[in-house]
Design a protein around this motif. Structure first.
Motif, PDB file in Angstrom:
ATOM      1  N   TYR A  66       0.831  -1.197   0.000  1.00  0.00           N
ATOM      2  CA  TYR A  66       0.000   0.000   0.000  1.00  0.00           C
ATOM      3  C   TYR A  66       0.871   1.253   0.000  1.00  0.00           C
ATOM      4  CZ  TYR A  66      -3.646  -3.302   1.236  1.00  0.00           C
ATOM      5  OH  TYR A  66      -4.511  -4.367   1.224  1.00  0.00           O
ATOM      6  N   ILE A  67       0.432   2.260  -0.741  1.00  0.00           N
ATOM      7  CA  ILE A  67       1.078   3.563  -0.705  1.00  0.00           C
ATOM      8  C   ILE A  67       0.016   4.605  -0.359  1.00  0.00           C
ATOM      9  CG2 ILE A  67       2.869   2.926  -2.366  1.00  0.00           C
ATOM     10  CD1 ILE A  67       1.302   4.482  -4.502  1.00  0.00           C
ATOM     11  N   LYS A  68       0.459   5.705   0.197  1.00  0.00           N
ATOM     12  CA  LYS A  68      -0.468   6.774   0.572  1.00  0.00           C
ATOM     13  C   LYS A  68       0.072   8.091   0.042  1.00  0.00           C
ATOM     14  CE  LYS A  68      -3.204   8.568   4.414  1.00  0.00           C
ATOM     15  NZ  LYS A  68      -3.502   8.487   5.858  1.00  0.00           N
ATOM     16  N   GLU A  69      -0.436   8.547  -1.114  1.00  0.00           N
ATOM     17  CA  GLU A  69       0.049   9.779  -1.746  1.00  0.00           C
ATOM     18  C   GLU A  69      -1.075  10.515  -2.466  1.00  0.00           C
ATOM     19  OE1 GLU A  69       3.383   9.205  -4.323  1.00  0.00           O
ATOM     20  OE2 GLU A  69       4.764   8.899  -2.695  1.00  0.00           O
ATOM     21  N   PRO A  70      -1.961  11.252  -1.802  1.00  0.00           N
ATOM     22  CA  PRO A  70      -2.204  11.289  -0.352  1.00  0.00           C
ATOM     23  C   PRO A  70      -3.183  10.208   0.089  1.00  0.00           C
ATOM     24  CG  PRO A  70      -3.541  12.933  -1.429  1.00  0.00           C
ATOM     25  CD  PRO A  70      -2.733  12.275  -2.520  1.00  0.00           C
ATOM     26  N   LYS A  71      -4.028   9.689  -0.861  1.00  0.00           N
ATOM     27  CA  LYS A  71      -4.980   8.646  -0.473  1.00  0.00           C
ATOM     28  C   LYS A  71      -4.325   7.280  -0.587  1.00  0.00           C
ATOM     29  CE  LYS A  71      -7.054   8.582  -5.125  1.00  0.00           C
ATOM     30  NZ  LYS A  71      -8.292   8.807  -5.898  1.00  0.00           N
ATOM     31  N   GLU A 137     -14.734   8.030  -8.997  1.00  0.00           N
ATOM     32  CA  GLU A 137     -14.561   7.494  -7.647  1.00  0.00           C
ATOM     33  C   GLU A 137     -14.104   6.036  -7.712  1.00  0.00           C
ATOM     34  OE1 GLU A 137     -16.901   8.035  -3.451  1.00  0.00           O
ATOM     35  OE2 GLU A 137     -18.095   7.707  -5.239  1.00  0.00           O
ATOM     36  N   LYS A 138     -12.948   5.757  -7.056  1.00  0.00           N
ATOM     37  CA  LYS A 138     -12.411   4.390  -6.955  1.00  0.00           C
ATOM     38  C   LYS A 138     -12.394   3.708  -8.327  1.00  0.00           C
ATOM     39  CE  LYS A 138     -14.019   3.930  -2.191  1.00  0.00           C
ATOM     40  NZ  LYS A 138     -14.935   3.205  -1.253  1.00  0.00           N
ATOM     41  N   TYR A 139     -11.686   4.314  -9.262  1.00  0.00           N
ATOM     42  CA  TYR A 139     -11.777   3.858 -10.648  1.00  0.00           C
ATOM     43  C   TYR A 139     -11.320   2.409 -10.853  1.00  0.00           C
ATOM     44  CZ  TYR A 139     -11.189   3.544 -15.684  1.00  0.00           C
ATOM     45  OH  TYR A 139     -11.262   3.123 -16.994  1.00  0.00           O
ATOM     46  N   THR A 293       0.803  22.504  -2.977  1.00  0.00           N
ATOM     47  CA  THR A 293       1.434  22.449  -1.657  1.00  0.00           C
ATOM     48  C   THR A 293       1.622  21.022  -1.174  1.00  0.00           C
ATOM     49  OG1 THR A 293       0.456  24.578  -1.084  1.00  0.00           O
ATOM     50  CG2 THR A 293       1.270  23.234   0.728  1.00  0.00           C
ATOM     51  N   GLU A 294       0.598  20.175  -1.320  1.00  0.00           N
ATOM     52  CA  GLU A 294       0.709  18.804  -0.814  1.00  0.00           C
ATOM     53  C   GLU A 294       1.736  18.002  -1.603  1.00  0.00           C
ATOM     54  OE1 GLU A 294      -2.808  16.232  -2.783  1.00  0.00           O
ATOM     55  OE2 GLU A 294      -3.507  17.847  -1.470  1.00  0.00           O
ATOM     56  N   ASN A 295       1.873  18.284  -2.905  1.00  0.00           N
ATOM     57  CA  ASN A 295       2.893  17.606  -3.701  1.00  0.00           C
ATOM     58  C   ASN A 295       4.288  18.041  -3.283  1.00  0.00           C
ATOM     59  OD1 ASN A 295       0.318  17.626  -5.408  1.00  0.00           O
ATOM     60  ND2 ASN A 295       1.599  16.166  -6.500  1.00  0.00           N
ATOM     61  N   LEU A 296       4.410  19.321  -2.956  1.00  0.00           N
ATOM     62  CA  LEU A 296       5.703  19.831  -2.514  1.00  0.00           C
ATOM     63  C   LEU A 296       6.104  19.198  -1.185  1.00  0.00           C
ATOM     64  CD1 LEU A 296       8.026  21.751  -3.031  1.00  0.00           C
ATOM     65  CD2 LEU A 296       6.708  23.575  -1.923  1.00  0.00           C
ATOM     66  N   ARG A 297       5.140  19.064  -0.274  1.00  0.00           N
ATOM     67  CA  ARG A 297       5.424  18.430   1.012  1.00  0.00           C
ATOM     68  C   ARG A 297       5.903  16.994   0.822  1.00  0.00           C
ATOM     69  NH1 ARG A 297       0.196  20.250   2.952  1.00  0.00           N
ATOM     70  NH2 ARG A 297       0.358  22.276   3.977  1.00  0.00           N
ATOM     71  N   ARG A 298       5.217  16.245  -0.039  1.00  0.00           N
ATOM     72  CA  ARG A 298       5.619  14.860  -0.284  1.00  0.00           C
ATOM     73  C   ARG A 298       7.013  14.797  -0.898  1.00  0.00           C
ATOM     74  NH1 ARG A 298       0.301  14.082  -2.265  1.00  0.00           N
ATOM     75  NH2 ARG A 298       1.064  13.891  -4.397  1.00  0.00           N
ATOM     76  N   ALA A 299       7.299  15.714  -1.827  1.00  0.00           N
ATOM     77  CA  ALA A 299       8.614  15.730  -2.474  1.00  0.00           C
ATOM     78  C   ALA A 299       9.706  16.027  -1.453  1.00  0.00           C
ATOM     79  CB  ALA A 299       8.636  16.769  -3.588  1.00  0.00           C
TER      80      ALA A 299
END
Length: 352
Positions: A66-71, A137-139, A293-299
């Motif tokens: 599992y990965i969380k990025e962000p979901k 949703e949940k493709y 912003t959230e992509n920058l935080r993950r990076a």
């Protein structure tokens, strides 16, 4: 509509299988499972060929994580032998089906990709007042096996090829549970239908495009939306006519219901492009493109971990350099010169 038959001899041809093995091991040559398979490469490929010719091939067990990025997403890694089969199949059927895709479908296609999709999105956003931006949703967990097989049979009629396709689809591992009722369903029908494709397979990525191909044509040809694009399950419609997009949303929901899909209730919105839109990790404004912003935080978290791994001797400077260059190349598609300077200034690459 042209349907293709007599394909299986091309699929099981040894040269095709050998080519598929080279594609499957790209950037993975030194992994233990690949090295083990390649130790007796010719023998293993001959055995695989015979299993396919005799139609006794069966996929192996998936390894899931599992990965969380962000979901949270469940990633399924097929055994290396099965990944070769995915390429064996796609080598032959992709060139036949992909020409039917619209020009503004960008995911998992040679010569397309995220940056080309981003440029197109920016062009549409800056030349239209409104955007209807949607997310399914949940493709991947929602893709219905029976419907997918019907859609593939619109282009393919070779019984042996369809056997292999059905074998791969039927052996998809269990995905996140999705229980949605649609018009005409009996009470237990959503529980009885098989659905879900494993994220990570080449075949899953291709089948995901096939599944929405006729939907793309519906948007362009029946709803008459000239400025439309899709990247996997994210899609956007642009227009200067707000009511056109309002009506389009109702038509989209009805059409997707026929595919047993729903758009995300909160992520799917109609708004003015002047307020800015998020797409593929960037925020597109009328006169600027910023990293979200959230992509920058993950990076930053990934760079910090990579920095720590390098200092501890777990990864090489070459690996670090490749990752940093890849990330900075991605940033080039936004107005990010100052951001890159700030990021680079925070990095320390000294080993104790």
């Amino acid at each position: 509509m042209k349907r293709y038959g007599n394909l299986y001899s091309q699929i099981v041809d040894f040269e095709n299988i050998l080519t598929a093995s080279k594609k499957a091991q790209k950037s993975k040559r030194f992994r233990p499972n690949v090295l083990e398979f390649n130790y007796n490469l010719e023998s293993n490929l001959n055995k695989l060929q015979q299993d396919l010719v005799n139609k006794i091939y069966q996929p192996g067990e998936y390894r899931t994580f599992y990965i969380k990025e962000p979901k949270t997403r469940m990633i399924s890694a097929a055994p290396y032998r099965d990944r070769i089969v995915h390429h064996v199949l796609c080598n032959i059927i992709m060139p036949l089906i992909e020409p039917t895709f619209i020009g503004d479908s960008y995911a998992n296609r040679q010569g397309f990709g995220t940056h080309r999709a981003l440029r197109r999105f920016v062009k549409f956003a800056r030349s239209n007042r409104y955007v209807l931006q949607c997310d399914i949703e949940k493709y991947f967990p929602s893709i219905d096996h029976e419907i997918l097989k019907i859609l593939l049979r619109r282009k393919l009629k070779c019984p042996d090829t369809l056997w292999l396709i059905d074998t791969l689809i039927d052996n998809s591992n269990e995905q996140f549970s999705v229980v949605d009722h649609f018009p005409g369903d009996k009470l237990l029908e959503p529980l009885q239908r098989r659905r879900g494709l494993p994220i990570g397979n080449l075949t899953s990525q291709f089948f995901a495009n096939v599944y929405l191909n006729y939907f793309d044509h519906f948007i362009k040809e029946q709803l008459k939306i000239e400025k439309y694009l899709r990247y996997v399950d994210d899609f956007a419609l642009f227009s200067n006519d707000r009511e056109l997009l309002v009506d389009a949303r109702y038509a989209i929901e009805e059409h997707l219901a026929g595919l047993r899909l729903k758009i995300h209730p909160t992520k799917s919105q109609l708004f003015e492009t002047k307020h800015g839109a998020n797409f593929l990790g960037f925020r597109i404004l009328p006169n600027q493109i910023r990293v979200r912003t959230e992509n920058l935080r993950r990076a930053k978290r990934r760079i910090k971990k990579m920095q720590d791994d390098y200092i501890d001797g777990k990864i090489s400077l070459e690996k670090v350099s490749q990752s940093i260059q890849s990330w900075f190349a991605h940033l080039e598609h936004g107005d990010t010169w100052q951001l890159k300077q700030q990021l680079f200034a925070t990095l320390t690459w000294m080993r104790g």
